[in-house]
Design an enzyme around this catalytic site. Sequence first.
Site, PDB file in Angstrom:
ATOM      1  N   CYS A  92      -0.751   3.027  -4.387  1.00 37.04           N
ATOM      2  CA  CYS A  92      -0.075   2.492  -3.194  1.00 37.04           C
ATOM      3  C   CYS A  92      -0.594   1.105  -2.832  1.00 37.04           C
ATOM      4  O   CYS A  92      -0.723   0.766  -1.652  1.00 37.04           O
ATOM      5  CB  CYS A  92      -0.222   3.436  -2.006  1.00 37.04           C
ATOM      6  SG  CYS A  92       0.604   5.027  -2.239  1.00 37.04           S
ATOM      7  N   ASN A  93      -0.915   0.311  -3.848  1.00 38.38           N
ATOM      8  CA  ASN A  93      -1.402  -1.054  -3.616  1.00 38.38           C
ATOM      9  C   ASN A  93      -0.814  -1.962  -4.689  1.00 38.38           C
ATOM     10  O   ASN A  93      -1.496  -2.356  -5.637  1.00 38.38           O
ATOM     11  CB  ASN A  93      -2.931  -1.089  -3.646  1.00 38.38           C
ATOM     12  CG  ASN A  93      -3.493  -2.403  -3.138  1.00 38.38           C
ATOM     13  OD1 ASN A  93      -2.859  -3.451  -3.236  1.00 38.38           O
ATOM     14  ND2 ASN A  93      -4.697  -2.357  -2.598  1.00 38.38           N
TER      15      ASN A  93
END
Length: 831
Positions: free
Chosen positions: A422-423
Amino acid sequence: MDTRSLQDFQDLCTFDVFKSFGHYYGYGVDQQALIDQEFKRIKGVTYLDHAGTTLFPESLIKGFHDDISRNVYGNPHSHNSSSRLTHDTVESVRYKILAHFNTSPEDYSVIFTSGCTAALKLVADTFPWKPMSNKEPGSQFCYLTDNHTSVVGIRGATALQGVGTISVSPREVETRARNKTQTNGEEECSTPHLFCYPAQSNFSGRKYSLSYVKGIQSQQLYPACEHHGQWFVLLDAACFVSCSPLDLSQYPADFVPISFYKMFGFPTGLGALLVRNEAAEVLRKTYFGGGTAAAYLVEENYFIPKPNLASRFEDGTISFLDIISLHHGFETLQKLTGSMTNIQLHTFGLARYTYTVLSCLCHSNGKHVAQIYCDNDFQSIAEQGAIINFSLLDCHGRTVGYSQVDKMASLFNIHIRTGCFCNTGACQHYLAISNQNVKSNLHAGHICGDNIDLVDGRPTGSLRVSFGYMSSFEDCQNFLRFVVNCFVDKPLILDQTKLAKLNSAAPIEPSSSYSPSPDRMAVSEVTMSKDGKKDGSSCTLTNLFIFPVKSCASFEVTEWPLGPQGLLYDRLWMVVNENGVCLSQKREPKLCLIQPVVCLAANTLKLQISGSEAITVPLDPSLEKSDLRTSQSKVCGDRVQTVDCGEEVSAWLSEFLGKPCRLIRQRPEFLRDMKFGQGDCCPTPLSLVNEAQFLLINRASVCFLQEAIANRYNSDNEETWRDTEQLVQRFRANLVISAQEPFAEDNWSHLTIGNTQFQVIGKCGRCQMIGVDQKTATRTQEPLRSLSECRSGKVTFGVYLAHQSARNSTHPVLSIGSHVIPKISDSTDKF
């Protein structure tokens, strides 16, 4: 590059070599053994996904289970006793959270949310975004490119409002600093802007300088230095605080979202937004849910929010049982590790060792086995957390797909994380994935979170191992042996040059350990402010009672000195449950059977129970003791600073009461002010009393009530209430006087006892606690029932007093038999 045998690698994977690197490990022999007991369920499992969630210890769950099995926790929006218990316990947890981050309710508020993402969304929805206009520039939403998706997602809310968006790299923040002074126009601009960055990258574990907080707020760093207005900082601390101490007194970020399962492993679905109180004033909330309204109308657009920040923002009923479990999380973490500094040293040592060995592994042709994505060599604990992000490479230098590695790891019961975590920003940066590559990968069928690990031979994500406070050296061993056994083209080669370089530098220790600072409040003595008429009635002081421990038995004396907060040592101690909530006779009537005795000569407080051996604690704790436990608790809605009186007295009380509890004492330097009845007078300091320094009752009033009770019952039950002293004890007054008329005290404004002057503050409202027989701990309906009848529905009995003394005067001594000279109030309706 020297060739070494597999045996050399096995030697490298020994604990002696690990220690030779100068690493810190564990929390002491006893603590490490305790940790081994706490996580028996992961025997045979190598768990290396602590950045995803850490693991909960068994005693946390047991403590929480025992807590909710013993106590009845009601909805905190109600006002019954179970609801008050919930409310007080939740407030105690708020204090623990703030103390954990070295701040206080004066500076920060805790808003509970369903998680870190919900906390971020709360900021997105309530921040006062200002669209661009002809007169003023619009707000800017700025975020570091290395940020979690949930932070970047704020952009979705700002785009609809015409707000500018700026994504900046870490290098830009530091290199494009202010090189000019502000103009008058810039100083006057009030346009609000928001800068968001992580204290620690969840992708690589890189720690970003906490000095960014003040640098952005003061508009010295980019982009704040190029966009005038008022800059606020959101510090995403979810990843950071799992293994590192955060001191908000030094780095006062405006908004700090956290997630508790990252810290304790339990509960999930609970987070918080820590809001700097000065910054809270700018937030603009539109929706209002249950519990947030001070008042509203259904037929008009009229709504007034509650004044307390948390009450305004916590819509509906909070997850109060989950919140209560946090108390056990903090307690267990402290018990197992000692401090966040210890956790930081332990986890960084494991990560640095693993990084060192992994970075030195080579295939038989000399090509490295791993490509590690980081910006440092794991030499500084201030720059790197306990996360290693990497890809494995074959002997030709090609990336081994992360899905393949994950499947192999599962065979060895090794738990790691794969993907982009999630980055996307960090993933693009470290893996050299262009914007066009992202779009092309999507077109090829790859979406975030799937198992498509390679597109055209290029990685779409990576591998991540992360350590937690219960991680062990064996976890490092198992992981490194797995890599060598499954992904190295033999014979293994170790890069000795790199190994020597990495081993030559010892890790940097933290500059200082975290130590919470207590709140301090200044008070001054009260002075006489009002005259009244003398009451000609003749009174004397018949009894003096000290109550050293709240809700415990009285200690009767014939004379006693006054202290700055009332009678010396009166109600300086209280018994609290395992969550730090004060126990009273309302919930625990057996407290009245505990007899405290103050021994001034020996400087001790002795507690005794009939049939048991007594126990003593010092009257004045030494605040210099390194093992002294300090905490915050609540008394009648007021925060109080306390110190714990130790394990021995805790065990003594717990055995008698049949539940975990502790004895705590008000900190000697902590002062709490009386709230009501003072007008323009100087503040009056209090101990742990509920309302005022002294409580006075009149024997004539006791006898009047005693007769009213007797008249309610037949002659068979009448004898029960013929003991006047037993009834006096139920009202738990400090001062008992003998006036001529019952309830004459209700009309007094001041009184003098001997040579000591007092102001009457107000009447004492009574509750069901006077129904507890102070000799037997049994409950009765009387005298509350008869008190209500004979007082025409009112349940007041006795009056509160405050000592009136000249500044810097010596503290007087009260003695029984002293004359009491009252003054009648100008208005009998005063109270």
